[in-house]
Write an enzyme that holds these catalytic residues in place. Structure first.
Site, PDB file in Angstrom:
ATOM      1  N   THR A   1       0.828  -1.204   0.000  1.00  0.00           N
ATOM      2  CA  THR A   1       0.000   0.000   0.000  1.00  0.00           C
ATOM      3  C   THR A   1       0.867   1.260   0.000  1.00  0.00           C
ATOM      4  O   THR A   1       1.973   1.249   0.535  1.00  0.00           O
ATOM      5  CB  THR A   1      -0.902   0.046   1.251  1.00  0.00           C
ATOM      6  OG1 THR A   1      -0.067   0.037   2.417  1.00  0.00           O
ATOM      7  CG2 THR A   1      -1.830  -1.144   1.304  1.00  0.00           C
TER       8      THR A   1
ATOM      9  N   SER B   1       6.606  -1.595   0.584  1.00  0.00           N
ATOM     10  CA  SER B   1       5.826  -0.366   0.411  1.00  0.00           C
ATOM     11  C   SER B   1       6.591   0.813   1.003  1.00  0.00           C
ATOM     12  O   SER B   1       7.445   1.402   0.358  1.00  0.00           O
ATOM     13  CB  SER B   1       4.449  -0.525   1.054  1.00  0.00           C
ATOM     14  OG  SER B   1       4.549  -0.842   2.437  1.00  0.00           O
ATOM     15  N   ARG B   2       6.314   1.134   2.250  1.00  0.00           N
ATOM     16  CA  ARG B   2       7.036   2.135   3.019  1.00  0.00           C
ATOM     17  C   ARG B   2       7.178   1.617   4.437  1.00  0.00           C
ATOM     18  O   ARG B   2       6.303   0.922   4.953  1.00  0.00           O
ATOM     19  CB  ARG B   2       6.291   3.484   3.030  1.00  0.00           C
ATOM     20  CG  ARG B   2       6.343   4.248   1.718  1.00  0.00           C
ATOM     21  CD  ARG B   2       7.744   4.784   1.432  1.00  0.00           C
ATOM     22  NE  ARG B   2       7.785   5.673   0.281  1.00  0.00           N
ATOM     23  CZ  ARG B   2       8.043   5.288  -0.955  1.00  0.00           C
ATOM     24  NH1 ARG B   2       8.247   3.991  -1.191  1.00  0.00           N
ATOM     25  NH2 ARG B   2       8.094   6.175  -1.936  1.00  0.00           N
TER      26      ARG B   2
ATOM     27  N   ASP C   1      12.325  -4.564   2.512  1.00  0.00           N
ATOM     28  CA  ASP C   1      13.101  -3.640   1.684  1.00  0.00           C
ATOM     29  C   ASP C   1      12.978  -2.213   2.183  1.00  0.00           C
ATOM     30  O   ASP C   1      13.644  -1.315   1.680  1.00  0.00           O
ATOM     31  CB  ASP C   1      12.621  -3.726   0.227  1.00  0.00           C
ATOM     32  CG  ASP C   1      13.519  -2.956  -0.727  1.00  0.00           C
ATOM     33  OD1 ASP C   1      14.749  -2.987  -0.538  1.00  0.00           O
ATOM     34  OD2 ASP C   1      13.001  -2.321  -1.669  1.00  0.00           O
TER      35      ASP C   1
ATOM     36  N   GLU D   1      15.474   5.125   7.558  1.00  0.00           N
ATOM     37  CA  GLU D   1      16.396   4.696   6.504  1.00  0.00           C
ATOM     38  C   GLU D   1      17.492   5.735   6.322  1.00  0.00           C
ATOM     39  O   GLU D   1      17.183   6.925   6.193  1.00  0.00           O
ATOM     40  CB  GLU D   1      15.636   4.497   5.184  1.00  0.00           C
ATOM     41  CG  GLU D   1      14.606   3.389   5.272  1.00  0.00           C
ATOM     42  CD  GLU D   1      13.831   3.174   3.974  1.00  0.00           C
ATOM     43  OE1 GLU D   1      14.126   3.868   2.974  1.00  0.00           O
ATOM     44  OE2 GLU D   1      12.933   2.325   3.954  1.00  0.00           O
TER      45      GLU D   1
ATOM     46  N   HIS E   1      16.373  -0.768   0.565  1.00  0.00           N
ATOM     47  CA  HIS E   1      15.386  -0.076  -0.272  1.00  0.00           C
ATOM     48  C   HIS E   1      15.814  -0.117  -1.746  1.00  0.00           C
ATOM     49  O   HIS E   1      15.975   0.926  -2.404  1.00  0.00           O
ATOM     50  CB  HIS E   1      15.208   1.368   0.199  1.00  0.00           C
ATOM     51  CG  HIS E   1      13.873   1.946  -0.173  1.00  0.00           C
ATOM     52  ND1 HIS E   1      13.219   2.879   0.588  1.00  0.00           N
ATOM     53  CD2 HIS E   1      13.050   1.712  -1.227  1.00  0.00           C
ATOM     54  CE1 HIS E   1      12.078   3.211   0.015  1.00  0.00           C
ATOM     55  NE2 HIS E   1      11.949   2.500  -1.091  1.00  0.00           N
ATOM     56  N   ILE E   2      15.920  -1.330  -2.286  1.00  0.00           N
ATOM     57  CA  ILE E   2      16.399  -1.513  -3.660  1.00  0.00           C
ATOM     58  C   ILE E   2      15.268  -1.795  -4.644  1.00  0.00           C
ATOM     59  O   ILE E   2      15.528  -2.122  -5.799  1.00  0.00           O
ATOM     60  CB  ILE E   2      17.425  -2.660  -3.744  1.00  0.00           C
ATOM     61  CG1 ILE E   2      16.747  -4.015  -3.454  1.00  0.00           C
ATOM     62  CG2 ILE E   2      18.599  -2.425  -2.822  1.00  0.00           C
ATOM     63  CD1 ILE E   2      17.557  -5.211  -3.916  1.00  0.00           C
ATOM     64  N   GLY E   3      14.010  -1.673  -4.218  1.00  0.00           N
ATOM     65  CA  GLY E   3      12.881  -2.092  -5.045  1.00  0.00           C
ATOM     66  C   GLY E   3      13.008  -1.832  -6.530  1.00  0.00           C
ATOM     67  O   GLY E   3      12.869  -2.735  -7.351  1.00  0.00           O
ATOM     68  N   SER E   4      13.293  -0.598  -6.906  1.00  0.00           N
ATOM     69  CA  SER E   4      13.392  -0.242  -8.331  1.00  0.00           C
ATOM     70  C   SER E   4      14.836   0.006  -8.758  1.00  0.00           C
ATOM     71  O   SER E   4      15.080   0.540  -9.847  1.00  0.00           O
ATOM     72  CB  SER E   4      12.568   1.026  -8.600  1.00  0.00           C
ATOM     73  OG  SER E   4      13.088   2.127  -7.866  1.00  0.00           O
TER      74      SER E   4
END
Length: 319
Positions: free
Chosen positions: A208, A236-237, A261, A266, A285-288
Site C-alpha cells: 500500500t 511499500s514504506r 526492503d 532509513e 530499499h532496492i525495489g526499483s
C-alpha cells in the site's frame, strides 16, 4: 528566457540533456547540509523541481513563489504535501507503472530468499560450516502452491500476482480499496477482508502507499492474526508497519520470518533488532534500483516536468 528548473538528484546525462532543450537547469547531485542553502536560494525563482525524497510542504513552498510543478522520480509521493501544492495551483507528478516489474522482481526475490533461507545458507557455505549433507535444522519452506496474500493490489501488486500464480502456482488472495477485476480474471485472485487474508496466507505482501490511513496498517493485532508459519514481506514504506509489533512477532515466533526492503528509519539504525535476526532478510530499499528502471523513471519524471512547464497537463498528474 527559458524557464528555470532545479534537479536535486543525480540523474543520467541524457535526462539532463532532455530537460535542457526546454529549460535552464540548476543541478544538485545531492541535497545535504552543504548544498541546501544554495538550493533554497535558487528555489526563489524556480519554475519546477525534479527529484525524489525532498519534503515539499508549506515551509518549503514559502520559498518558491514561482513554482509551477514538482516532479517526483518515484511512484510514492508521501514526501509531498498535496493540500499545500493544490492551494497554490502547483502541479505534482510521480512515475507509476514504469517500475512495476523491477519492484515485483524484488518482492519475489524476498519471498524466495526468506522461505529458502538463502542469505543464511550463503554464509553457511562461505564461513566453512558446510562439511556434510545439509540437515533438517537448515531446511527452508516451499513457496510453490502456497497462499500469497497481497495488501494493495495496484500495478505492482498485480505484477507480483502474475509471477506468483503463473510461475509458482500460488493461490492469490488480495485486499484493496476497490476490486481488481483484471487480477481476478487473469490470476484467479480472490478479494477478501484483510482479516481473512492474514489468517489464510502463507506469505503476506504489503504494497500500500503511505497515507494517514495506512500508517502502521500492520500492527500487533494484524501480526497475531497471521499463521506462525507465515512470512511477512514489505516493499511499500517502512511507516506502513508498526516496527515494534513486527519485531515482537518475530522474536516470539508469532510469524516464521520477514523479508524487508523498507524501514521506519532509513538507513536503518545498527541497533535495530531486525538486522540481527536470522529469520529476516533485509535490503537497503532496492525495489526499483536497476540501471534500466531508474533511467526510465527519471525520463518519465523529466517528461512530466517539461509538460507542466510548457502549460500542458502531465501524463502522471497526481490528483
Amino acid at each position: 528566457m527559458k524557464p528555470k528548473v532545479i534537479v536535486y538528484k543525480k540523474v543520467d546525462q541524457r535526462v539532463l540533456d532532455f530537460i535542457q532543450k526546454t529549460c535552464e537547469i540548476v543541478y544538485f547531485e545531492k541535497l545535504d547540509s552543504n548544498t541546501y542553502p544554495a538550493f533554497l536560494h535558487e528555489l526563489k525563482n524556480a519554475n519546477g523541481i525534479i527529484g525524489s525524497g525532498l519534503k515539499v510542504d508549506e515551509e518549503l513552498l514559502e520559498n518558491a513563489p514561482h513554482l509551477k510543478i514538482v516532479s517526483n522520480i518515484s511512484v510514492g509521493y508521501d514526501n509531498l504535501q498535496l493540500s499545500a501544492l493544490s492551494a497554490r495551483g502547483i502541479m505534482a507528478t510521480n512515475t507509476p507503472e514504469v517500475l512495476n516489474d523491477s519492484v515485483a522482481d524484488t518482492i519475489i526475490g524476498l519471498i524466495l530468499s526468506t522461505a529458502r533461507r538463502m542469505p543464511e545458507l550463503d554464509q553457511f557455505v562461505k564461513t566453512g560450516q558446510w562439511k556434510t549433507n545439509l540437515e533438517e535444522p537448515w531446511f527452508g519452506i516451499d513457496v510453490h502452491h502456497k497462499v500469497l496474500g497481497i495488501i494493495g493490489m495496484g500495478g505492482i501488486g498485480s505484477v507480483v500476482a502474475k509471477r506468483a500464480h503463473l510461475g509458482f502456482d500460488m493461490e492469490i488472495l488480495y485486499h484493496n480499496r476497490s476490486r481488481n477485476r483484471d487480477a481476478e480474471e487473469k490470476y484467479n485472485a480472490m478479494y477478501c477482508s484483510m482479516e481473512e487474508l492474514l489468517k489464510k496466507s502463507d506469505f503476506v505482501c504489503l504494497m500500500t502507499p503511505l497515507t494517514p490511513e495506512t500508517e502502521k496498517l500492520m500492527g500487533k493485532r494484524e501480526f497475531e492474526l497471521m499463521k506462525e508459519s507465515a512470512i511477512f514481506i514489505n516493499c511499500s514504506r517502512g511507516k506502513t508497519v508498526d516496527e515494534e509489533a513486527l519485531i515482537h512477532a518475530l522474536q516470539t515466533g508469532g510469524i516464521y520470518g520477514a523479508g524487508l526492503d523498507v524501514f521506519v528509519q532509513e538507513p536503518i539504525n545498527l541497533d535495530n533488532p531486525l538486522i540481527s535476526m536470522e529469520n529476516v532478510v533485509t535490503l537497503p530499499h532496492i525495489g526499483s534500483a536497476t540501471y534500466e528502471t531508474r533511467f526510465k523513471m527519471a525520463m518519465l519524471a523529466a517528461t512530466n516536468l517539461v509538460s507542466g512547464i510548457n502549460g500542458e497537463i502531465p501524463a502522471n498528474l497526481i490528483k
